[in-house]
Design an enzyme around this catalytic site. Structure first.
Site, PDB file in Angstrom:
ATOM      1  N   ASN A 115       1.044  -1.262  -0.052  1.00  5.54           N
ATOM      2  CA  ASN A 115       0.149   0.034   0.101  1.00  5.54           C
ATOM      3  C   ASN A 115       0.924   1.101   0.100  1.00  5.54           C
ATOM      4  O   ASN A 115       1.425   1.497   1.076  1.00  5.54           O
ATOM      5  CB  ASN A 115      -0.966  -0.213   1.154  1.00  5.54           C
ATOM      6  CG  ASN A 115      -2.199   0.741   1.172  1.00  5.54           C
ATOM      7  OD1 ASN A 115      -2.858   0.598   1.859  1.00  5.54           O
ATOM      8  ND2 ASN A 115      -2.347   1.229   0.059  1.00  5.54           N
ATOM      9  N   ASN A 167      -6.851  10.125  -1.606  1.00  8.54           N
ATOM     10  CA  ASN A 167      -6.803   9.136  -2.345  1.00  8.54           C
ATOM     11  C   ASN A 167      -6.411   9.380  -3.683  1.00  8.54           C
ATOM     12  O   ASN A 167      -6.455  10.642  -4.164  1.00  8.54           O
ATOM     13  CB  ASN A 167      -8.166   8.636  -2.569  1.00  8.54           C
ATOM     14  CG  ASN A 167      -8.858   7.974  -1.022  1.00  8.54           C
ATOM     15  OD1 ASN A 167      -8.033   7.471  -0.417  1.00  8.54           O
ATOM     16  ND2 ASN A 167      -9.851   8.325  -0.800  1.00  8.54           N
ATOM     17  N   CYS A 192      -6.577   5.966   7.785  1.00  4.70           N
ATOM     18  CA  CYS A 192      -5.662   5.237   6.820  1.00  4.70           C
ATOM     19  C   CYS A 192      -4.600   4.547   7.569  1.00  4.70           C
ATOM     20  O   CYS A 192      -3.957   5.100   8.144  1.00  4.70           O
ATOM     21  CB  CYS A 192      -5.091   5.879   5.564  1.00  4.70           C
ATOM     22  SG  CYS A 192      -3.786   4.700   4.692  1.00  4.70           S
ATOM     23  N   GLY A 193      -4.942   3.408   7.848  1.00  8.44           N
ATOM     24  CA  GLY A 193      -3.927   2.649   8.796  1.00  8.44           C
ATOM     25  C   GLY A 193      -2.670   2.277   8.406  1.00  8.44           C
ATOM     26  O   GLY A 193      -1.743   2.651   9.135  1.00  8.44           O
ATOM     27  N   ASN A 194      -2.342   2.032   7.043  1.00  7.81           N
ATOM     28  CA  ASN A 194      -1.107   1.744   6.538  1.00  7.81           C
ATOM     29  C   ASN A 194      -0.615   3.081   6.338  1.00  7.81           C
ATOM     30  O   ASN A 194       0.705   3.434   6.441  1.00  7.81           O
ATOM     31  CB  ASN A 194      -1.221   1.203   5.309  1.00  7.81           C
ATOM     32  CG  ASN A 194      -1.540  -0.420   5.441  1.00  7.81           C
ATOM     33  OD1 ASN A 194      -1.383  -1.040   6.448  1.00  7.81           O
ATOM     34  ND2 ASN A 194      -2.008  -1.132   4.395  1.00  7.81           N
ATOM     35  N   ASN A 229     -13.758   5.454   8.440  1.00 10.19           N
ATOM     36  CA  ASN A 229     -14.143   5.383   7.189  1.00 10.19           C
ATOM     37  C   ASN A 229     -14.765   4.439   6.853  1.00 10.19           C
ATOM     38  O   ASN A 229     -14.957   3.057   7.437  1.00 10.19           O
ATOM     39  CB  ASN A 229     -12.842   5.494   6.223  1.00 10.19           C
ATOM     40  CG  ASN A 229     -11.933   4.547   6.530  1.00 10.19           C
ATOM     41  OD1 ASN A 229     -11.843   3.885   7.299  1.00 10.19           O
ATOM     42  ND2 ASN A 229     -11.041   4.147   5.462  1.00 10.19           N
ATOM     43  N   ASN A 255     -15.501   1.256   0.951  1.00  8.12           N
ATOM     44  CA  ASN A 255     -14.452   0.235   0.591  1.00  8.12           C
ATOM     45  C   ASN A 255     -14.931  -0.945   0.704  1.00  8.12           C
ATOM     46  O   ASN A 255     -15.904  -1.500   1.623  1.00  8.12           O
ATOM     47  CB  ASN A 255     -13.287   0.373   1.845  1.00  8.12           C
ATOM     48  CG  ASN A 255     -12.665   1.660   1.837  1.00  8.12           C
ATOM     49  OD1 ASN A 255     -11.866   2.109   1.013  1.00  8.12           O
ATOM     50  ND2 ASN A 255     -13.144   2.613   2.705  1.00  8.12           N
ATOM     51  N   GLU A 305     -10.738  -0.176  -2.647  1.00  4.73           N
ATOM     52  CA  GLU A 305     -10.558   0.973  -2.087  1.00  4.73           C
ATOM     53  C   GLU A 305     -11.144   1.934  -2.508  1.00  4.73           C
ATOM     54  O   GLU A 305     -11.265   2.156  -3.762  1.00  4.73           O
ATOM     55  CB  GLU A 305      -9.117   1.334  -1.554  1.00  4.73           C
ATOM     56  CG  GLU A 305      -8.529   0.463  -0.492  1.00  4.73           C
ATOM     57  CD  GLU A 305      -7.179   1.454   0.117  1.00  4.73           C
ATOM     58  OE1 GLU A 305      -7.560   2.624   0.648  1.00  4.73           O
ATOM     59  OE2 GLU A 305      -6.259   0.856   0.111  1.00  4.73           O
ATOM     60  N   ARG A 306     -12.032   2.872  -1.811  1.00  7.52           N
ATOM     61  CA  ARG A 306     -12.865   3.856  -2.165  1.00  7.52           C
ATOM     62  C   ARG A 306     -11.760   5.029  -2.893  1.00  7.52           C
ATOM     63  O   ARG A 306     -11.153   5.389  -2.103  1.00  7.52           O
ATOM     64  CB  ARG A 306     -13.608   4.473  -1.090  1.00  7.52           C
ATOM     65  CG  ARG A 306     -14.472   5.880  -1.443  1.00  7.52           C
ATOM     66  CD  ARG A 306     -15.124   6.203  -0.038  1.00  7.52           C
ATOM     67  NE  ARG A 306     -14.107   6.366   1.162  1.00  7.52           N
ATOM     68  CZ  ARG A 306     -14.240   7.122   2.105  1.00  7.52           C
ATOM     69  NH1 ARG A 306     -15.640   7.634   2.470  1.00  7.52           N
ATOM     70  NH2 ARG A 306     -13.337   7.413   2.896  1.00  7.52           N
ATOM     71  N   CYS A 341      -4.743  -2.759   2.618  1.00  7.00           N
ATOM     72  CA  CYS A 341      -5.625  -1.545   3.345  1.00  7.00           C
ATOM     73  C   CYS A 341      -5.647  -1.795   4.871  1.00  7.00           C
ATOM     74  O   CYS A 341      -6.265  -2.760   5.398  1.00  7.00           O
ATOM     75  CB  CYS A 341      -7.013  -1.534   2.837  1.00  7.00           C
ATOM     76  SG  CYS A 341      -8.205  -0.196   3.643  1.00  7.00           S
TER      77      CYS A 341
END
Length: 286
Positions: free
Chosen positions: A11, A61, A70-72, A165, A199, A217-218, A226
């Site tokens: 990612n 995005n 966004c975790g990553n 999200n 998502n 992913e949206r 993700c």
């Protein structure tokens, strides 16, 4: 404008630092994330000062839309802060659109391993948001589960979770590699039941502590991983009784680990890395 290309389990993001929040970030994201004419990435991370936490992060995005979480991306940003010497603490607070997130940093083989508190999962349909028919689906521990949706003549059953999200988690029995995500993904993302789009995670349970997953992913399309999606899968799997408190999630880009015991925050851990640095010459202010 100097930038750093970062990634976590495939990612990938372009990260830029700014002292002020006055740039046209949407246009910059559209240009820099383009994989043919730009740097190429799933999203743009903007590192900013914060009056509420140690640092602030905004994420855009690839289509220019702003994401709440966004975790990553968070782990990539913390990795950047640690490896560049901008921060040295074992615990950092990051202000995001979805709230303040706390990162715990431990060195494993001289490389930062980053565990992020991703917040408390949101299960109320109005807060996700998702507009549902109350006569359809199951209500399990507050989550709308097994909700039937038609897409391209195929019925999928969705479980709704927000990690700041929106996510729709779909458990299947067959290998996730065989699922027509390129067709079903955009149809679910833009289904009118999701006012802010969604998502989509497609998941096969291997055993109580392991799943395989693909994600649409949206605002991006299919990505190699993700982080918030992994968290949503851990929540849905635990509520449905399919998985346990600790879940190793195998994605096309690698593995993430999510921990959730049915209450409180979801924790996401894994490694991130810097790919390269460079300078971008085309940008504009609002």
């Amino acid at each position: 404008m100097d930038f750093t290309k970062v990634q976590s389990v495939g990612n990938d993001f372009v990260l830029v630092e700014s002292r002020e929040d006055t740039f046209d970030w949407k246009s910059l994201a559209l240009a820099m994330c383009d994989r043919h004419y730009g740097v190429g990435s799933d999203g743009l991370l903007v590192l900013l000062p914060s009056f509420k936490a140690d640092f602030r992060m905004r994420i855009f995005n690839a289509d220019g839309s702003e994401a709440e979480a966004c975790g990553n991306g968070l782990r990539c940003l913390v990795h950047h802060l640690i490896t560049t010497g901008m921060a040295s603490s074992e615990m950092l607070s990051i202000e995001t659109f979805g709230g303040i997130r706390i990162a715990q940093v431990a060195l494993i083989n001289s490389s930062p391993n980053i565990k992020i508190g991703m917040g408390i999962p949101i299960l109320e349909p109005d807060e996700i948001p998702v507009e549902i028919d109350s006569d359809l689906g199951d209500h399990i521990c507050g989550m709308i589960a097994n909700y039937p949706v038609e897409a391209n003549g195929k019925q999928v059953k969705l479980n709704f979770v927000s990690m700041g999200n929106p996510h729709a988690v779909c458990f299947i029995d067959d290998a996730v590699a065989d699922f027509p995500l390129d067709v079903i993904g955009p149809m679910i993302e833009r289904n009118l039941m999701f006012p802010k789009r969604t998502n989509l995670e497609v998941v096969r349970v291997v055993d109580n502590g392991n799943v395989e997953m693909r994600v649409w992913e949206r605002g991006v399309g299919e990505t190699l991983a993700c982080g918030t999606g992994a968290c949503a899968v851990a929540v849905a799997g635990w509520i449905l009784g399919r998985t346990g408190n600790r879940l190793d999630i195998t994605l096309p880009g690698g593995q993430l680990t999510a921990n959730w015991s049915g209450q409180g925050e979801v924790y996401l851990s894994g490694q991130a890395e810097t790919v390269f640095t460079g300078s971008w010459l085309k940008y504009k202010r609002d």
